[in-house]
Design a protein around this motif. Structure first.
Motif, short mmCIF file in Angstrom:
data_model
loop_
_atom_site.label_atom_id
_atom_site.label_comp_id
_atom_site.label_asym_id
_atom_site.label_seq_id
_atom_site.Cartn_x
_atom_site.Cartn_y
_atom_site.Cartn_z
N ALA A 14 0.80 -1.31 0.00
CA ALA A 14 0.02 -0.02 0.02
C ALA A 14 0.72 1.15 0.05
CB ALA A 14 -0.92 -0.11 1.20
N SER A 15 1.86 1.40 0.73
CA SER A 15 2.95 2.51 0.90
C SER A 15 3.61 2.53 -0.51
CB SER A 15 3.56 2.24 2.06
OG SER A 15 4.96 1.52 1.78
N LEU A 16 3.96 1.52 -1.11
CA LEU A 16 4.47 1.77 -2.32
C LEU A 16 3.54 2.17 -3.41
CD1 LEU A 16 6.28 -1.77 -2.54
CD2 LEU A 16 7.69 0.43 -2.47
N LEU A 17 2.37 1.96 -3.44
CA LEU A 17 1.20 2.61 -4.28
C LEU A 17 1.08 4.09 -3.98
CD1 LEU A 17 -1.32 -0.34 -4.58
CD2 LEU A 17 0.12 0.46 -6.30
N ALA A 18 1.40 4.48 -2.77
CA ALA A 18 1.07 5.68 -2.43
C ALA A 18 1.94 6.47 -2.93
CB ALA A 18 0.90 5.76 -0.85
N GLN A 19 2.96 6.07 -3.02
CA GLN A 19 4.23 6.76 -3.56
C GLN A 19 4.14 7.35 -4.91
OE1 GLN A 19 7.86 4.71 -2.50
NE2 GLN A 19 7.57 4.98 -0.38
N ALA A 20 3.35 6.67 -5.53
CA ALA A 20 3.12 6.75 -7.21
C ALA A 20 2.63 8.02 -7.51
CB ALA A 20 2.37 5.61 -7.66
N ALA A 21 1.65 8.58 -6.72
CA ALA A 21 0.92 9.97 -7.01
C ALA A 21 1.68 11.29 -6.66
CB ALA A 21 -0.42 10.02 -6.20
N PRO A 22 2.04 11.96 -7.61
CA PRO A 22 2.68 13.01 -7.53
C PRO A 22 1.98 14.35 -6.75
CG PRO A 22 2.03 13.13 -9.99
CD PRO A 22 1.46 11.93 -9.05
N ILE A 23 2.59 14.71 -5.74
CA ILE A 23 2.18 15.63 -4.88
C ILE A 23 2.52 17.15 -5.55
CG2 ILE A 23 2.35 16.93 -2.56
CD1 ILE A 23 3.19 13.86 -1.77
N ASN A 24 1.51 18.27 -5.48
CA ASN A 24 1.89 19.37 -6.01
C ASN A 24 2.22 20.28 -4.85
OD1 ASN A 24 1.91 21.94 -6.99
ND2 ASN A 24 -0.56 22.05 -7.42
N LEU A 25 3.33 20.63 -4.98
CA LEU A 25 4.35 21.36 -3.88
C LEU A 25 3.68 22.76 -3.55
CD1 LEU A 25 7.77 20.30 -4.25
CD2 LEU A 25 5.94 19.34 -2.71
N VAL A 26 2.79 23.24 -4.68
CA VAL A 26 2.22 24.79 -4.50
C VAL A 26 0.78 24.55 -4.09
CG1 VAL A 26 1.65 26.58 -6.10
CG2 VAL A 26 3.55 25.17 -6.68
N LYS A 27 0.75 25.53 -2.97
CA LYS A 27 -0.60 25.40 -2.46
C LYS A 27 -1.57 26.44 -2.96
CE LYS A 27 0.75 23.72 2.02
NZ LYS A 27 2.09 23.52 2.15
N ASN A 28 -2.81 26.25 -3.26
CA ASN A 28 -3.60 27.17 -3.83
C ASN A 28 -3.36 27.59 -5.21
OD1 ASN A 28 -6.04 28.73 -3.86
ND2 ASN A 28 -4.98 30.53 -3.12
N GLY A 29 -2.67 26.60 -5.98
CA GLY A 29 -2.21 26.88 -7.60
C GLY A 29 -3.01 26.99 -8.29
N SER A 30 -4.32 26.77 -8.02
CA SER A 30 -5.54 27.15 -8.96
C SER A 30 -6.08 28.33 -8.54
CB SER A 30 -6.43 26.10 -8.91
OG SER A 30 -7.37 26.40 -9.96
N PHE A 31 -5.74 28.89 -7.53
CA PHE A 31 -6.33 30.28 -6.82
C PHE A 31 -7.73 30.20 -6.46
CE2 PHE A 31 -2.95 30.90 -10.24
CZ PHE A 31 -1.96 31.75 -9.26
N GLU A 32 -8.31 29.05 -5.99
CA GLU A 32 -9.67 28.94 -5.63
C GLU A 32 -9.92 29.05 -4.17
OE1 GLU A 32 -11.77 28.10 -8.19
OE2 GLU A 32 -10.30 28.38 -9.72
N SER A 33 -8.89 29.01 -3.58
CA SER A 33 -9.04 29.30 -1.92
C SER A 33 -9.63 30.53 -1.41
CB SER A 33 -7.67 29.16 -1.30
OG SER A 33 -7.24 27.73 -1.49
N ASP A 34 -9.54 31.33 -2.22
CA ASP A 34 -10.34 32.96 -1.85
C ASP A 34 -11.69 33.03 -2.80
OD1 ASP A 34 -8.12 34.48 -0.27
OD2 ASP A 34 -7.02 33.46 -2.03
N VAL A 35 -12.67 33.19 -2.30
CA VAL A 35 -14.18 33.28 -2.94
C VAL A 35 -14.10 34.53 -3.74
CG1 VAL A 35 -16.53 33.18 -2.79
CG2 VAL A 35 -15.19 31.77 -1.34
N GLN A 36 -14.44 34.47 -5.23
CA GLN A 36 -14.27 35.58 -5.77
C GLN A 36 -16.08 35.33 -6.81
OE1 GLN A 36 -12.38 38.14 -6.47
NE2 GLN A 36 -14.00 38.98 -7.39
N GLY A 37 -16.75 36.17 -6.59
CA GLY A 37 -18.16 36.05 -7.13
C GLY A 37 -18.06 36.01 -8.48
N GLY A 38 -19.14 35.31 -9.04
CA GLY A 38 -19.24 35.07 -10.78
C GLY A 38 -19.30 36.35 -11.29
N ASN A 39 -18.62 36.41 -12.44
CA ASN A 39 -18.62 37.64 -13.11
C ASN A 39 -17.86 39.02 -12.75
OD1 ASN A 39 -20.06 36.15 -15.14
ND2 ASN A 39 -21.85 36.44 -14.21
N SER A 40 -17.12 38.70 -11.77
CA SER A 40 -16.47 39.79 -11.12
C SER A 40 -15.01 39.85 -10.83
CB SER A 40 -17.24 39.95 -9.68
OG SER A 40 -16.44 39.03 -8.91
N TRP A 41 -14.24 40.75 -10.34
CA TRP A 41 -12.72 40.67 -10.19
C TRP A 41 -12.44 41.66 -9.08
CZ3 TRP A 41 -10.24 45.27 -10.58
CH2 TRP A 41 -10.69 46.56 -11.24
#
Ligand code: CA
Ligand code: CA
Length: 207
Positions: A14-41
């Protein structure tokens, strides 16, 4: 031939299989953690997990383009060319893979005012100094020279409030010679399966 040994064998697999998935070292890399209303900036002083320069960072949700991933993306020219950065733990000498997508504004304001500079460890470059409005992936491998590595993005070109957008930022460790030694070769997996089968047969015979 104990149950404990079989359990250990299972946990090992199980631990060998777990190592197969790459971990993203960048947190909030998609900028979704802060709520921004639709059609706004909005322009923020900083974002979750990201530091920003004196001109802040602009988050957009369906304004002059749609996010590549999720709802939010950022633009690197707020009122002036702006920048964001994030640091993460790295292993000296290990190879990492940087990936992000960029796009220029889909409205007429994007022309001739675009481009973003990326830098990670000792490497840097510029993308987006053209009229490309489709999300375009940029990828770059780098070797870490420190135990902490800083990733930075900044606006370049005309500092006019209209810039290049960024989304889906990731840094993952590339399996190198040292890392590969912890990943099972096909032969060792077969050996593991064989050992499990032999144990199973031995237990059956005993019963
Ligand atoms: Ca996003
Ligand atoms: Ca600009």
């Amino acid at each position: 031939m104990s149950k404990k040994f079989l359990l250990a064998l299972g946990l090992g697999a199980a631990s060998l299989l777990a190592q197969a998935a790459p971990i993203n070292l960048v947190k909030n890399g998609s900028f979704e953690s802060d709520v921004q209303g639709g059609n706004s900036w909005s322009i923020y002083g900083s974002l979750t997990n990201w530091a920003a320069g004196p001109f802040g960072i602009e988050v957009r949700n369906n304004v002059a383009g749609k996010a590549f991933d999720g709802l939010n993306f950022v633009e690197l020219d707020t009122t002036k060319n702006s920048w964001i950065s994030q640091s993460f733990t790295t292993i000296v000498g290990a190879t990492y893979h940087l990936s992000f997508v960029w796009a220029n504004r889909t409205d007429s304001q994007g022309a001739n005012s675009n481009g973003l500079n990326w830098s990670v460890d000792a490497l840097s470059g510029v993308v987006g100094q053209d009229l490309t409005t489709a999300w375009t992936r940029f990828e770059q491998d780098f070797v870490a020279t420190g135990t902490s590595t800083t990733l930075r993005f900044g606006g370049v070109g005309k500092s006019d409030g209209f810039g290049t957008s960024l989304d889906a930022v990731s840094v993952t460790q590339v399996a190198n010679a040292a890392a590969k030694s912890t990943v099972p070769e096909p032969g060792s997996l077969a050996l593991l399966a064989g050992a499990a089968a032999a144990l199973f047969m031995a237990r059956r015979r005993k019963a």
